[in-house]
Design an enzyme around this catalytic site. Structure first.
Site, PDB file in Angstrom:
ATOM      1  N   ARG A  74       0.847  -1.193   0.000  1.00 29.39           N
ATOM      2  CA  ARG A  74       0.000   0.000   0.000  1.00 29.39           C
ATOM      3  C   ARG A  74       0.885   1.246   0.000  1.00 29.39           C
ATOM      4  NH1 ARG A  74       1.677   2.143   3.845  1.00 29.39           N
ATOM      5  NH2 ARG A  74       0.450   3.991   3.479  1.00 29.39           N
ATOM      6  N   GLY A  75       0.204   2.403  -0.164  1.00 27.75           N
ATOM      7  CA  GLY A  75       0.948   3.657  -0.327  1.00 27.75           C
ATOM      8  C   GLY A  75       1.050   3.888  -1.832  1.00 27.75           C
ATOM      9  N   ARG A 117      -7.290  -0.685  -7.209  1.00 24.10           N
ATOM     10  CA  ARG A 117      -7.660   0.417  -6.290  1.00 24.10           C
ATOM     11  C   ARG A 117      -7.871   1.661  -7.155  1.00 24.10           C
ATOM     12  NH1 ARG A 117      -4.466   1.150  -0.816  1.00 24.10           N
ATOM     13  NH2 ARG A 117      -6.478   2.008  -0.198  1.00 24.10           N
ATOM     14  N   ASP A 273      -2.290  10.707  -2.553  1.00 21.31           N
ATOM     15  CA  ASP A 273      -2.608   9.662  -3.533  1.00 21.31           C
ATOM     16  C   ASP A 273      -2.915  10.227  -4.910  1.00 21.31           C
ATOM     17  OD1 ASP A 273      -3.264   8.584  -0.714  1.00 21.31           O
ATOM     18  OD2 ASP A 273      -2.939   6.845  -2.008  1.00 21.31           O
ATOM     19  N   ASN A 283      -5.929  12.344  -0.088  1.00 20.82           N
ATOM     20  CA  ASN A 283      -5.057  11.540   0.777  1.00 20.82           C
ATOM     21  C   ASN A 283      -5.939  10.756   1.743  1.00 20.82           C
ATOM     22  OD1 ASN A 283      -2.412  10.684   1.647  1.00 20.82           O
ATOM     23  ND2 ASN A 283      -2.702  11.912   3.491  1.00 20.82           N
ATOM     24  N   LYS A 284      -5.310   9.978   2.579  1.00 22.14           N
ATOM     25  CA  LYS A 284      -6.010   9.122   3.531  1.00 22.14           C
ATOM     26  C   LYS A 284      -7.103   9.888   4.269  1.00 22.14           C
ATOM     27  CE  LYS A 284      -5.707   5.658   4.011  1.00 22.14           C
ATOM     28  NZ  LYS A 284      -6.658   4.713   3.352  1.00 22.14           N
TER      29      LYS A 284
HETATM   30  O1  MRU Z   1      -4.978   3.157   1.843  1.00 24.45           O
HETATM   31  P1  MRU Z   1      -3.490   3.417   1.850  1.00 24.45           P
HETATM   32  O2  MRU Z   1      -2.828   2.922   3.088  1.00 24.45           O
HETATM   33  O3  MRU Z   1      -2.827   2.929   0.583  1.00 24.45           O
HETATM   34  O4  MRU Z   1      -3.409   4.992   1.841  1.00 24.45           O
HETATM   35  C1  MRU Z   1      -2.176   5.576   1.709  1.00 24.45           C
HETATM   36  C2  MRU Z   1      -2.157   7.029   1.917  1.00 24.45           C
HETATM   37  O5  MRU Z   1      -3.159   7.694   1.963  1.00 24.45           O
HETATM   38  C3  MRU Z   1      -0.812   7.646   1.967  1.00 24.45           C
HETATM   39  O6  MRU Z   1      -0.848   8.829   2.687  1.00 24.45           O
HETATM   40  C4  MRU Z   1      -0.326   7.949   0.561  1.00 24.45           C
HETATM   41  O7  MRU Z   1      -0.455   6.876  -0.302  1.00 24.45           O
HETATM   42  C5  MRU Z   1       1.034   8.477   0.653  1.00 24.45           C
HETATM   43  S1  MRU Z   1       2.234   7.530  -0.175  1.00 24.45           S
HETATM   44  C6  MRU Z   1       3.760   8.184   0.119  1.00 24.45           C
END
Ligand code: MRU
Length: 381
Positions: A74-75, A117, A273, A283-284
């Site tokens: 993830r990320g 995703r 993202d 973002n998250k």
């Molecule tokens: O659902 P996730 O854990 O993939 O979400 C990730 C985020 O929102 C991160 O902040 C983002 O991908 C930053 S990556 C350097």
């Protein structure tokens, strides 16, 4: 900048002198790798952290898809790299003597992974780049190469996937250096979700400058939001930072305002993202609440985004597709017993959009930009 043994050599102007700084990765491994023969994608299973450091060796498109959807990898940048490696791995493993059959399989896997995703644009960016590589390699075949067409295409795709990762390492190095210029000794930083080593190729985006600051004796104090419901802050960011011996305090997502009112936070650093052309940022989930509170307390919030996360085709945050995830993640996961009534309706958007107006700067590898200047960037590969 010179790359040597996972180290970043930086030259900054300190007291009027050029000084070389070195940042070492806290991890002896990267979270996503392609095996030397290109036939396995190796990931650190992030869903098992911080309790278990378990590596998975993935050999099918279905395993890659599952690893992405279940957040084993993830990320935003790490998802893009895993998908590119996955596509190269599938092409390398597909048994055929026909270039046409290989093309069909390539497109099947590409379209399949494309929808694993929806929000992080790095996924689509990396897969589209792999497709351009496929057709460039196919078109450039001369008569001699025609006989070995399959090998030529496989080699080109493997090299392209490896290049995507190496370029991400270089982007993270540059971003770490730029972000470091925003920090002062002893400063307090709030971060949300995980934008560190685990979320990228190496080092991290929002966490990269913090590693550099620690190494330079700045002793940064970091507050990690736990990041409900999947706890990326508690499980991953706190894990990374404590491993690097950084002064780390875990807080619940609803505590940020209290800390800001107490003057403990000087800056907010977050990853992202997808950045829209108008500077809005996805973002998250919870990032926009942090940004609103930060604005009230006059704490600047910086968003860290390699250009692979910038989507100039997306005019504003309103056009970004926000992933919705299962109710189970809110009601059951990480609880020993279900904690909400059985029949309650649950809404679980995985991301939110922070308006450009709340953001002090977007840190890219090309510089720290005002959100309004994002539209002037040129499209990357
Ligand atoms: O659902 P996730 O854990 O993939 O979400 C990730 C985020 O929102 C991160 O902040 C983002 O991908 C930053 S990556 C350097």
């Amino acid at each position: 900048m010179k790359n040597w043994n996972n180290a970043v050599f930086l030259v900054i102007l300190l007291n009027g002198k050029n000084v070389h700084l070195t940042v070492k990765s806290v991890f002896p491994y990267d979270s996503v790798e392609l095996s030397p023969n290109g036939r396995e994608v190796i990931i650190l299973d992030q869903s098992q952290l911080p309790n278990q450091e378990r590596f998975l060796h993935l050999t099918t498109a279905e395993q890659i898809f599952y690893a992405i959807t279940r957040l084993k990898v993830r990320g935003a940048p790490a998802i893009g790299i895993a998908a590119a490696f996955g596509l190269a791995m599938c092409v390398n493993r597909f048994r055929t003597r026909s270039l046409q059959a290989l093309e069909k399989e390539f497109l099947r896997v590409k379209h399949y992974l494309y929808i694993s995703r929806p929000t992080a644009v790095n996924l689509m960016w990396a897969l589209d780049r792999m497709e351009r590589c496929f057709y460039t390699a196919k078109q450039s075949l001369d008569d001699a190469e025609e006989k070995h067409a399959i090998e030529v295409v496989r080699n080109a795709l493997t090299a392209e996937a490896r290049a995507i990762k190496e370029e991400d390492v270089a982007m993270c190095e540059a971003i770490s250096e730029l972000g470091f210029s925003l920090l002062r000794p002893g400063c307090g930083i709030l971060t949300h979700c995980n934008a560190g080593h685990l979320a990228v190729s190496r080092f991290g985006t929002a966490l990269g400058p913090i590693y550099l600051a620690q190494q330079q004796g700045y002793s940064p104090r970091v507050y990690c939001d736990e990041t409900r419901p999947l706890l990326q802050g508690a499980r991953l960011t706190a894990y990374e930072l404590t491993k690097a011996c950084i002064d780390t305090t875990l807080i619940c997502d609803n505590m940020a305002a209290t800390l800001m009112s107490q003057g403990k936070i000087d800056l907010v650093f977050v990853g992202c993202d997808r950045v829209a052309a108008n500077g809005d940022v996805a973002n998250k989930i919870g990032t926009s609440s942090v940004a609103i509170v930060a604005k009230y307390y006059k704490v600047p919030i910086y968003v860290f985004a390699p250009t692979s996360t910038i989507d100039l085709d997306c005019r504003s945050g309103a056009e970004i597709i926000i992933e919705e995830r299962p109710a189970f993640e809110v009601t059951d996961m990480y609880y020993s017993k279900r904690m909400a009534p059985k029949d309650v309706r649950v809404y679980n958007p995985a991301f939110d959009v922070t308006p450009a107006s709340l953001i002090a700067g977007i840190v890219t590898e090309k510089g720290i930009l005002k959100p309004r200047d994002i539209k002037n960037l040129r499209k990357t590969k």
